[in-house]
Design a protein around this motif. Structure first.
Motif, mmCIF file in Angstrom:
data_model
loop_
_atom_site.group_PDB
_atom_site.id
_atom_site.type_symbol
_atom_site.label_atom_id
_atom_site.label_comp_id
_atom_site.label_asym_id
_atom_site.label_seq_id
_atom_site.Cartn_x
_atom_site.Cartn_y
_atom_site.Cartn_z
ATOM 1 N N SER A 36 0.839 -1.181 0.092
ATOM 2 C CA SER A 36 0.097 -0.074 -0.075
ATOM 3 C C SER A 36 0.771 1.084 -0.186
ATOM 4 O O SER A 36 0.421 2.288 -0.405
ATOM 5 N N HIS A 37 2.139 1.291 0.569
ATOM 6 C CA HIS A 37 3.085 2.430 0.580
ATOM 7 C C HIS A 37 3.775 2.332 -0.667
ATOM 8 O O HIS A 37 4.398 3.466 -0.880
ATOM 9 N N CYS A 38 3.979 1.404 -1.291
ATOM 10 C CA CYS A 38 4.664 1.173 -2.739
ATOM 11 C C CYS A 38 3.719 1.667 -4.012
ATOM 12 O O CYS A 38 4.325 2.066 -4.919
ATOM 13 N N GLU A 39 2.451 1.658 -3.669
ATOM 14 C CA GLU A 39 1.785 1.941 -4.898
ATOM 15 C C GLU A 39 1.703 3.547 -5.227
ATOM 16 O O GLU A 39 1.725 4.222 -4.286
ATOM 17 N N ARG A 40 2.071 3.676 -6.498
ATOM 18 C CA ARG A 40 2.202 5.047 -7.110
ATOM 19 C C ARG A 40 0.886 5.822 -7.495
ATOM 20 O O ARG A 40 0.778 7.249 -7.415
ATOM 21 N N ILE A 245 1.061 -1.895 -8.679
ATOM 22 C CA ILE A 245 0.893 -2.854 -7.920
ATOM 23 C C ILE A 245 -0.189 -4.169 -8.607
ATOM 24 O O ILE A 245 -1.288 -3.654 -7.915
ATOM 25 N N THR A 246 0.175 -4.730 -9.360
ATOM 26 C CA THR A 246 -0.796 -5.503 -9.711
ATOM 27 C C THR A 246 -0.902 -7.083 -8.973
ATOM 28 O O THR A 246 -1.856 -7.674 -8.967
ATOM 29 N N ALA A 247 0.367 -7.548 -8.666
ATOM 30 C CA ALA A 247 0.457 -8.489 -7.654
ATOM 31 C C ALA A 247 1.132 -8.254 -6.675
ATOM 32 O O ALA A 247 1.978 -7.657 -6.527
ATOM 33 N N LEU A 248 0.657 -9.185 -5.417
ATOM 34 C CA LEU A 248 1.282 -9.067 -4.246
ATOM 35 C C LEU A 248 2.519 -9.896 -4.324
ATOM 36 O O LEU A 248 3.635 -9.955 -3.503
ATOM 37 N N ALA A 249 2.650 -11.068 -4.846
ATOM 38 C CA ALA A 249 3.510 -12.205 -4.872
ATOM 39 C C ALA A 249 3.286 -13.127 -5.905
ATOM 40 O O ALA A 249 2.193 -13.307 -6.510
#
Length: 280
Positions: A36-40, A245-249
């Motif tokens: 959530s902090h990485c999403e631009r 962020i399309t995928a978490l892992a």
């Protein structure tokens, strides 16, 4: 020889069905918080906040984190020094699913026949994967699988002429085709090797591996990292509205295969890829 009763199995499966649907694994909630902090994207960040609020509300209100409480997939690892008394293993598991979904007030989504489509009313039968392992314990993992994500999964029988980069492109293509349907950000379980049905089972098992436990093989560990980057580069974003962020892992599991084959399965999981485990 250690004796475990069918009743014990039923009780534990019942508990796991309910807990898996209401409480997400810590590795998954931790990854959602981190991403959530990485999403631009501004919209993407807002969607992440909604997801976190939904998870918190489910915990506070003691309700399922998603209205689609899934088809019950149950992995059963039976120690070879265990003797089960009081009933058949499969019956015990299905009795646990019956009780978990009816007593836990979880949505029942299973139809008895794929074409006539009459609901069974208790989410049985479960999809059960059993294997014999060492020891005198039974390990149970209940992984409720919603079909918004399951429907977007794919399997392809590559030939050995294809390689690492081709598979990464296939994984990213799968995410791009899926778009917003599986409620991204997704968790992607990838099975490479074995045979037609074996690679699909590898992919399903991969979804149950902790997101904090990358593949122990350095080759596949780096492939997981590169595949995740390729998926996120598609720009599908949270809930398919665009973002970074399309995928978490991406979790990859591999197995031996035939000299003429290279089966690859991608099992798509939503942002609430649920599973809970316990040992008896």
């Amino acid at each position: 020889m250690r004796i475990i009763t069918a009743h014990e199995i039923t009780e534990k499966v019942r508990e796991l069905c309910i807990s898996a649907n209401k409480e997400l694994p810590a590795d998954l909630t931790g990854r959602i918080e981190k991403c959530s902090h990485c999403e631009r994207s501004g919209l993407g960040k807002s969607i992440f906040e909604d997801m976190k609020a939904n998870i918190a509300a489910a915990r506070e209100l003691d309700i399922p984190v998603c209205q689609d409480t899934g088809m019950a997939v149950v992995f059963v690892d039976v120690g070879q020094d265990v003797h089960i008394e009081g009933g058949l293993l499969e019956d015990a598991v299905n009795a646990g699913v019956h009780r978990g979904y009816t007593e836990g007030l979880l949505r029942c989504s299973v139809v008895a026949d794929p074409l006539r489509r009459v609901n069974t009313g208790d989410n049985t039968p479960a999809v059960i994967h059993t294997r014999i392992v060492g020891g005198d314990r039974i390990r149970l993992t209940v992984a409720p699988k919603g079909f918004g994500s399951e429907n977007m999964s794919r399997l392809r029988m590559f030939t050995p002429a294809y390689g690492r980069e081709d598979i990464i492109r296939y994984i990213a293509e799968t995410a791009e085709i899926a778009g917003g349907n599986p409620c991204p950000p997704m968790v992607l379980g990838v099975g490479i090797g074995s045979d037609f049905e074996g690679c699909a089972l590898l992919a399903k098992r991969a979804l149950c591996r902790s997101l904090d436990s990358p593949n122990p093989d350095e080759y596949y560990r780096s492939m997981e990292t590169d595949a995740l980057a390729a998926v996120n580069a598609t720009g599908v974003g949270p809930q398919g509205f665009g973002g970074s962020i399309t995928a978490l892992a991406v979790n990859i599991e591999a197995a031996p295969t035939h000299i003429a084959g290279l089966p690859v399965a991608v099992n798509v999981g939503c942002h609430v890829t649920r599973h809970a485990s316990a040992e008896i």
